[in-house]
Structures are given as C-alpha cells and as structure tokens.
Design an enzyme around this catalytic site. Structure first.
Site, PDB file in Angstrom:
ATOM      1  N   THR A  10       0.888  -1.060   0.155  1.00 48.14           N
ATOM      2  CA  THR A  10      -0.241  -0.446   0.035  1.00 48.14           C
ATOM      3  C   THR A  10       0.441   1.210  -0.026  1.00 48.14           C
ATOM      4  OG1 THR A  10       0.030   0.097   2.383  1.00 48.14           O
ATOM      5  CG2 THR A  10      -1.916  -1.244   1.514  1.00 48.14           C
ATOM      6  N   MET A  11       0.005   2.457  -0.078  1.00 46.42           N
ATOM      7  CA  MET A  11       0.796   3.391  -0.269  1.00 46.42           C
ATOM      8  C   MET A  11       2.208   3.566   1.350  1.00 46.42           C
ATOM      9  SD  MET A  11      -1.586   6.232  -1.576  1.00 46.42           S
ATOM     10  CE  MET A  11       0.295   7.821  -1.602  1.00 46.42           C
ATOM     11  N   SER A  13       4.533   1.760   2.014  1.00 46.07           N
ATOM     12  CA  SER A  13       5.336   0.779   2.804  1.00 46.07           C
ATOM     13  C   SER A  13       5.920   1.071   2.315  1.00 46.07           C
ATOM     14  CB  SER A  13       4.560  -0.407   1.501  1.00 46.07           C
ATOM     15  OG  SER A  13       4.378  -0.576   1.092  1.00 46.07           O
ATOM     16  N   GLU A  89       5.862   2.835  -8.793  1.00 42.62           N
ATOM     17  CA  GLU A  89       4.527   2.653  -9.482  1.00 42.62           C
ATOM     18  C   GLU A  89       4.519   2.377 -10.789  1.00 42.62           C
ATOM     19  OE1 GLU A  89       3.303   4.327  -8.168  1.00 42.62           O
ATOM     20  OE2 GLU A  89       4.629   5.701  -7.093  1.00 42.62           O
TER      21      GLU A  89
END
Length: 197
Positions: A10-11, A13, A89
């Site tokens: 997740t964001m 991490s 990303e």
C-alpha cells in the site's frame, strides 16, 4: 537465471525507498542498473524516483507508447551489461509494458524488479498490477501498518475535502493528504460511518 519480481504494498510501505536501496546495493559493487518510472506517477519530476523519506534518484520516464524491451536492449548495446531493471509505480504500466518486461527477463536474461500498488482506492486491480500478478515469477508483499490501528494495511482510502470517497477516476496522483493506507476493517468502517452521517 533472471526472473520477474513483483513487490507490492500500500502507500507508505516504502516501495520507492526500496528501489533506491536496491539500486545503491548494485551500484556500490560496480553493477549498473536501470530505473524506470511511469510518467503519470511523478511526485515532482517525471525523471525521478522519490521516496517519502526524502531520498530520490534519476529514472527513465515510461510513456504509454514506450517499448521497455527495446529501451533496455538499446541501453545494453550502447553501455554494456545491465545487472537489474527496477520499475517504480508499476501499477501504472500497461499490459504491453509487462509483456515487454517478460522479454527483458527471458531474452536479455536481466532480472526485473517491479514495485507498485496492487489495488486502487475502490479495491480494483490496476492494469499493471493485474498483469504483473499473472506474469511475475515471484510475488512479494511489502508490509506497512494501518493509518488508524495496528493491523496490516492492505487497502487505500482516498480523501476529498477530508472525507473518504469511493468514486472517481482510478488515477489521481496525491500524497498523505489524499490517501491513507488502511486495513480492511478500517476501510469498511470509514464508509459505513460516512453512510450513517
């Protein structure tokens, strides 16, 4: 033997930080790497990978029409051996990008490590994530904790004007003011509380 790795989390991490760390480890031994980042993912500049802890590195921007196999192959031909390809990303990549990365692994014998989110704020897989889950030789979760409790975060909540939302475009670049990593329980609670108020 080279492999395609997909490391998701997740964001917050530490995915981008991990890329910078891996690149440093290779380069400290004199082993060149390539770092790619989809142009849509830019936190600041399209040619950088930046972590929330302040470190950043140069990256080669990936557009929708970029052929990653040809890009890596041409750099090998002009510069010599590349020891690893790192992708930041990776959820924003298209299916053809993932297929091209499999060719980098299978035909050029260069390991590829792709880092990204698995699911979006509505808990749908991104195109890049879906295709990496299908194609990767090894899949690993990078863990972090929920913003609101001490459970493992597996989801992301998007906020608009301080309130959780679960509708809108899949891709909207933002930081901690727009997104929070959460566990399933806190994700569901956020929307049940929104519906009752």
């Amino acid at each position: 033997m080279a492999q395609l790795y997909y490391k998701y989390g997740t964001m917050n991490s530490g995915k981008s930080f991990e890329i910078i760390k891996v690149a440093h480890n290779y380069e400290e031994q004199g082993k060149p790497v390539l770092i790619y980042s989809p142009a849509v993912s830019a936190r600041g500049s399209v040619d950088r990978v930046g972590s929330r802890v302040g470190f950043e590195r140069e990256a080669i921007p990936v557009g929708e029409d970029t052929d990653l196999y040809e890009s890596v192959k041409s750099r090998v031909e002009s510069s010599g051996r590349i020891y690893c390809v790192l992708i930041d990303e990776a959820q924003f990549l298209k299916k053809h990008h993932i297929i091209e990365l499999t060719r980098v692994v299978d035909e050029l014998n260069i390991p590829v490590m792709a880092f990204g989110l698995k699911n979006d704020f509505q808990n749908h897989l991104f195109e890049g994530s879906y295709n990496l889950l299908v194609q990767a030789d090894k899949i690993e979760e990078i863990k972090t904790i929920c913003w609101y409790c001490d459970r493992k975060a597996t989801m992301v909540i998007r906020f608009r004007d301080g309130k959780p939302v679960n509708s809108g475009e899949q891709i909207q670049i933002g930081g901690n003011e727009d997104y929070k990593p959460v566990c399933r329980k806190c994700y569901n609670r956020a929307f049940s509380e929104t519906e009752t108020h």
